[in-house]
Scaffold this active site. Structure first.
Site, PDB file in Angstrom:
ATOM      1  N   LYS A  86       0.723  -1.297  -0.131  1.00 33.48           N
ATOM      2  CA  LYS A  86       0.202  -0.133   0.066  1.00 33.48           C
ATOM      3  C   LYS A  86       1.012   1.014   0.233  1.00 33.48           C
ATOM      4  O   LYS A  86       2.362   1.595   0.760  1.00 33.48           O
ATOM      5  CB  LYS A  86      -1.061  -0.365   1.560  1.00 33.48           C
ATOM      6  CG  LYS A  86      -2.063   0.781   1.118  1.00 33.48           C
ATOM      7  CD  LYS A  86      -2.251   1.147   2.834  1.00 33.48           C
ATOM      8  CE  LYS A  86      -3.761   1.945   3.420  1.00 33.48           C
ATOM      9  NZ  LYS A  86      -4.201   1.652   4.005  1.00 33.48           N
ATOM     10  N   SER A 161      -9.202   1.163   3.366  1.00 32.44           N
ATOM     11  CA  SER A 161      -8.697   2.994   2.527  1.00 32.44           C
ATOM     12  C   SER A 161      -8.011   1.952   1.513  1.00 32.44           C
ATOM     13  O   SER A 161      -6.832   1.575   0.926  1.00 32.44           O
ATOM     14  CB  SER A 161      -8.089   3.495   2.795  1.00 32.44           C
ATOM     15  OG  SER A 161      -7.138   2.986   3.839  1.00 32.44           O
ATOM     16  N   SER A 185      -9.778  -0.432   7.167  1.00 33.12           N
ATOM     17  CA  SER A 185      -9.131  -0.721   6.254  1.00 33.12           C
ATOM     18  C   SER A 185      -8.192  -1.993   5.503  1.00 33.12           C
ATOM     19  O   SER A 185      -8.142  -1.974   4.085  1.00 33.12           O
ATOM     20  CB  SER A 185      -7.712   0.662   5.878  1.00 33.12           C
ATOM     21  OG  SER A 185      -8.632   1.422   6.141  1.00 33.12           O
TER      22      SER A 185
HETATM   23  N1  GLN Z   1     -12.344   3.881   6.610  1.00 32.34           N
HETATM   24  C1  GLN Z   1     -11.712   4.179   7.963  1.00 32.34           C
HETATM   25  C2  GLN Z   1     -11.835   5.830   8.308  1.00 32.34           C
HETATM   26  O1  GLN Z   1     -12.520   6.601   7.165  1.00 32.34           O
HETATM   27  C3  GLN Z   1     -11.075   3.369   8.476  1.00 32.34           C
HETATM   28  C4  GLN Z   1      -9.223   3.748   7.515  1.00 32.34           C
HETATM   29  C5  GLN Z   1      -8.579   2.838   7.693  1.00 32.34           C
HETATM   30  O2  GLN Z   1      -8.385   2.105   8.460  1.00 32.34           O
HETATM   31  N2  GLN Z   1      -7.182   3.329   7.685  1.00 32.34           N
HETATM   32  O3  GLN Z   1     -10.951   6.519   9.273  1.00 32.34           O
END
Ligand code: GLN
Length: 491
Positions: A86, A161, A185
């Site tokens: 990532k 994400s 994410s």
């Molecule tokens: N969807 C969550 C957010 O937008 C988690 C994001 C993540 O785990 N990086 O914060």
């Protein structure tokens, strides 16, 4: 010679199979790497990769083949395994953008510890994957470099994400892709794409070299096609690192799959079967619970009374930490600089041009909850809720014989939604994280496992369930997850 890896995930070899073939000289690392690079090109329309490393990856693979030829197989448990990373995880080559215009040209001078350890084990990094900017999002639509789309229907989001990492694995390009998980994410895109996604206990994996989002929540972990690959990736990535003082010295697990679930008590929170869930999610949960019960597990209903505050607490704590972490992007020290007549004007323009709308929203939210007058009412309150959420889990999984061994929930309230469907509604997007954020607030390990599929608007979409373990309970978690995966495998 073994035939080349196929182009669908079902035909693609796992990391364990690849390493075995390379270490026993049945097929060289260079060929597996070439397959992965070809595959990355084939899936270009999904926008899962921001960069691929072509010649560099082939050189790396060649070096692995040379080491195998000189008898080093025992030192290379991941010999020749192509992995994707990532793009909020630093490598000392290429660029590390975090999906943001701000870091469009950022070149890191170092490599993250978690990647370094996989490289030391013989893995070959073939590319960097797309993400919601700075890890903020649940759909893959917030990247400055364009949305990633799902391999399960071109209208569908892959989740986020770690969108590109999930697509990289789901499409069969690589068997292991690294993600980061601050509130779901790794697990949520894994569930949307039909993969396994593992978020380790807080402190299990060094955060050195991760572009910080919420430092008390962030963990890196693997997205894979099966639990066995996730287990080996975790074992290699994990462990104490002098460069991250929150990394733990606890022994790294050697999880072995259990032979049956006899005697294991699995708790399902009352809140897990919700009328708000898509019916396929409640079905998947029942299917998983039945499979475990038939295998000898005792299924019990549990209460996590403060779970209902998890989204609110997370969306105070995570933006608060993000607003502080992102203050370093000022146009002076890193990344993008816009012209301005005064220092203040330069800061403002750099940050306005560099950050996308969701990141700006989080910075404003975080700054607000930390500002005088609001801090007590919001930030301190969220920290209290966080402590109670953790206590609920600790009680539910008490080690004194009264608690359960593991907790089972859905990973997401529904299967992958359509691109654009929630983009204009921040609250609807945040509610996607209802089953995942409490795990980060409590610092626990959890894994999402495929548990069937849902028919939705003409698309056949994967659905995942989440197994949560006690703090540093990865060994138990993964041993049972592997068993559950076998029980849930389609015949
Ligand atoms: N969807 C969550 C957010 O937008 C988690 C994001 C993540 O785990 N990086 O914060």
């Amino acid at each position: 010679m073994t035939p080349p890896a196929g182009s669908s995930p079902g035909e693609s070899p796992t990391a364990i199979e690849i390493a075995d073939a390379v270490r026993h000289k049945r097929r060289p690392a260079v060929e597996f790497t070439q397959d992965a690079l070809d595959h990355i090109r084939e899936i270009a329309p999904l926008n899962a990769f921001l960069d691929d490393f072509g010649e560099r990856a082939l050189d790396q693979a060649h070096a692995i083949d040379t080491r195998i030829a000189s008898g080093e197989a025992d030192r290379l448990p991941l010999a020749g395994v192509p992995i994707a990373v990532k793009d909020n995880i630093c490598l000392e080559w290429g660029r590390t953008t975090a999906g943001s215009r701000f870091l469009e040209d950022y070149e890191s001078p170092f490599t993250a510890t978690c990647v370094r350890r996989l490289l030391d084990a013989g893995a070959v990094v073939v590319g960097k994957t797309n993400l919601d900017e700075f890890g903020m999002g649940s759909s893959g639509e917030n990247s400055a470099f364009g949305a990633t789309t799902s391999p399960h229907g071109s209208e569908r989001v892959p989740g986020g994400s770690s969108s590109g990492s999930a697509v990289a694995v789901a499409s069969g390009a690589v068997p292991i892709a690294l993600g980061t998980d601050t509130g779901g994410s790794i697990r949520q895109p894994a569930a949307f794409c039909g993969c396994v996604g593992l978020k380790p206990s807080y402190g299990r994996v060094s955060r050195y070299g991760l572009i910080a989002f919420g430092s008390s929540l962030d963990q890196a972990g693997p997205i894979t096609r099966d639990v066995a690959d996730a287990t080996i990736a975790l074992r290699l990535m994990a462990g104490e690192d002098p460069r991250d003082m929150t990394s733990s010295a606890r022994a790294v697990p050697e999880a072995v799959p259990v032979e049956s679930c006899r005697g294991v008590r699995v708790g399902i929170p009352r809140s897990a079967r919700s009328a708000h869930n898509h019916p396929s999610v409640n079905d998947a949960l029942s299917r998983a619970a039945d499979a475990l019960e038939n295998d000898g597990a005792e299924i019990v209903e549990i209460d996590l009374p403060h779970q209902e505050h998890a989204i609110a607490a997370y969306y105070v704590v995570a933006p608060a930490e993000a607003s502080s972490n992102l203050s370093r992007y000022d146009g002076v020290r890193y990344g993008r600089r816009a012209e301005g007549a005064t220092l203040e004007a330069m800061y403002v323009r750099s940050r306005t041009e560099g950050f996308g709308p969701e990141v700006r929203r989080r910075i404003m939210l975080g700054t607000q909850v930390l500002s005088g007058g609001y801090e007590r009412a919001m930030y301190m309150k969220a920290l209290k809720a966080r402590r109670l959420i953790k206590r609920d889990f600790d009680r539910a999984m008490a080690e004194d014989g009264s608690g359960c061994s593991l907790v089972l929930t859905p990973t997401t309230p529904g299967p992958a939604f359509r691109i654009g469907e929630k983009a204009g509604d921040a609250m609807a997007m945040y509610l996607q994280d209802i089953y995942t954020v409490s795990v980060n607030l409590a610092g626990l390990p959890a894994v999402s496992i495929p548990a069937g599929s849902a028919e939705d608007g003409g698309d056949e979409l994967p659905v995942g369930v989440q197994l949560v373990g006690p703090t540093f309970g990865e060994e138990r978690l993964l041993g049972h997850a592997q068993r559950m995966e076998t029980l849930l495998a389609p015949d």
